[in-house]
Design an enzyme around this catalytic site. Structure first.
Site, PDB file in Angstrom:
ATOM      1  N   TYR A   1       0.827  -1.204   0.000  1.00 51.22           N
ATOM      2  CA  TYR A   1       0.000   0.000   0.000  1.00 51.22           C
ATOM      3  C   TYR A   1       0.866   1.261   0.000  1.00 51.22           C
ATOM      4  CZ  TYR A   1      -3.674  -3.216   1.691  1.00 51.22           C
ATOM      5  OH  TYR A   1      -4.561  -4.250   1.862  1.00 51.22           O
TER       6      TYR A   1
ATOM      7  N   PRO B   1     -15.243  -5.558   2.841  1.00 51.36           N
ATOM      8  CA  PRO B   1     -16.488  -6.047   3.440  1.00 51.36           C
ATOM      9  C   PRO B   1     -17.745  -5.453   2.826  1.00 51.36           C
ATOM     10  CG  PRO B   1     -15.393  -4.480   4.897  1.00 51.36           C
ATOM     11  CD  PRO B   1     -14.428  -4.782   3.792  1.00 51.36           C
TER      12      PRO B   1
ATOM     13  N   GLY C   1     -17.674  -4.991  -0.570  1.00 51.95           N
ATOM     14  CA  GLY C   1     -17.516  -5.321  -1.984  1.00 51.95           C
ATOM     15  C   GLY C   1     -17.287  -4.097  -2.835  1.00 51.95           C
TER      16      GLY C   1
ATOM     17  N   SER D   1     -12.586   4.148   4.788  1.00 55.07           N
ATOM     18  CA  SER D   1     -13.207   5.369   4.289  1.00 55.07           C
ATOM     19  C   SER D   1     -12.245   6.511   4.554  1.00 55.07           C
ATOM     20  CB  SER D   1     -14.540   5.643   4.990  1.00 55.07           C
ATOM     21  OG  SER D   1     -15.082   6.881   4.528  1.00 55.07           O
TER      22      SER D   1
ATOM     23  N   ARG E   1     -18.097   8.786   7.995  1.00 54.63           N
ATOM     24  CA  ARG E   1     -18.341   7.378   7.650  1.00 54.63           C
ATOM     25  C   ARG E   1     -17.519   6.453   8.534  1.00 54.63           C
ATOM     26  NH1 ARG E   1     -18.412   8.076   1.063  1.00 54.63           N
ATOM     27  NH2 ARG E   1     -20.391   9.218   0.975  1.00 54.63           N
TER      28      ARG E   1
ATOM     29  N   ASN F   1     -19.240   3.467  10.584  1.00 53.51           N
ATOM     30  CA  ASN F   1     -18.772   2.081  10.510  1.00 53.51           C
ATOM     31  C   ASN F   1     -18.483   1.492  11.887  1.00 53.51           C
ATOM     32  OD1 ASN F   1     -18.967   2.130   7.723  1.00 53.51           O
ATOM     33  ND2 ASN F   1     -16.804   2.599   7.401  1.00 53.51           N
TER      34      ASN F   1
END
Length: 302
Positions: free
Chosen positions: A55, A191, A193, A235, A240, A244
């Site tokens: 990453y 999770p 998709g 996110s 968000r 979550n």
């Protein structure tokens, strides 16, 4: 909203350590945004951060952790070894580099990111690091059921976690049965998709969410949590991130869980690790990186 970390759910790994069941993932979070995002995540209550060598944001994660002032013992840090670092010696060196970038003297979990190449040689290095106490738990990622069973049968120290694509359209129920047999904790990347297949607008998920005053995203997270799956939603938006985390005050009924089970297509929303062309793509990426002497040349950071 600030989440109280004491309300977190945990799963116990085969090595005896307890892992927070919901974390914050930084896949595709750019270097420019990553430090800010992780600081936001920590501020709203996340204590489990998932990154990877591929990453290219481990340093930014480390900087955010250092700036947070949170006791290291209260955090769970995961990273993953990328393919060109597989093999005895090379894997150890790459993990030591990750430790440096993350600014820590130990990691809570290190995974082999892909099931290709010299995974067995890489695993031997992870086992040594685990036995030395530099890693608290070790595992695998993207190992389909056949590769996972092979890996468990032909290694004395078995993987403790298997991070795979797991969402309502690709539930990996057979894999979970075998993971349970070998004591491997299931973890979910993507999770949601990534919303493919209309998941965020799915009528079944929306109706279940309406019954609980929750969004489709929150329903998807709660569904995986109730299956015993560790989830790492990503996110870049603070609100968000907060949403979550807001999944511990409701529970899906057996009927609702059964409704979601019927959504399973048993097909990846992304690509198959069994596709020969995909395996060739991974191999080509490794060779390109070697020839360029720069792992950042890869434009797709899986």
């Amino acid at each position: 909203m600030t989440f109280d970390p004491s309300n977190m759910m945990y799963v116990e790994l085969s090595c005896g350590v307890k892992m927070p069941q919901l974390g914050y993932g930084v896949y595709q979070v750019t270097q420019d945004e990553c430090e800010r995002c992780v600081r936001d995540a920590l501020e709203v209550g996340y204590r489990h951060i998932d990154t990877a060598q591929s990453y290219f944001n481990e340093e930014q994660v480390g900087a955010a952790v250092a700036a947070s002032g949170i006791d290291r013992a209260d955090l769970w840090l995961t990273t993953k070894v990328w393919l060109e670092h597989y093999g005895e010696g090379a894997t150890r060196a790459s993990v030591e580099d990750s430790l440096h970038k993350l600014g820590t003297d130990y990691l809570d979990l290190v995974l082999l990111h892909q099931p290709f190449g010299d995974a067995f040689g890489a695993w031997r290095d992870l086992v040594k690091l685990y036995e030395e106490g530099k890693i608290r738990a070790i595992g695998i990622s993207n190992f389909y059921v056949d590769r996972m069973v092979e890996f468990c049968e032909f290694n004395e120290v078995k993987p403790m976690v298997n991070q795979m694509e797991r969402h309502p359209l690709n539930q990996n129920t057979e894999l979970m049965e075998w993971e349970k047999k070998y004591g491997v904790v299931p973890e979910a990347w993507a999770p949601f998709g990534e919303g493919r297949g209309g998941l965020f607008e799915n009528e079944v998920l929306a109706q279940i969410g309406a019954a609980h005053g929750k969004s489709t995203a929150q329903v998807m997270l709660r569904w995986n949590l109730q299956r015993g799956v560790v989830v790492i939603p990503k996110s870049v938006h603070r609100e968000r991130m907060e949403q979550n985390l807001d999944v511990f005050d409701f529970e899906l009924t057996a009927e609702e869980m059964a409704q979601i089970a019927l959504l399973d297509t048993k097909t990846s929303s992304f690509f198959s690790h069994s596709d020969p062309a995909m395996i060739q793509w991974f191999a080509n990426i490794v060779e390109e990186r070697k020839s360029n002497h720069d792992c950042r040349q890869d434009k797709k950071n899986w």
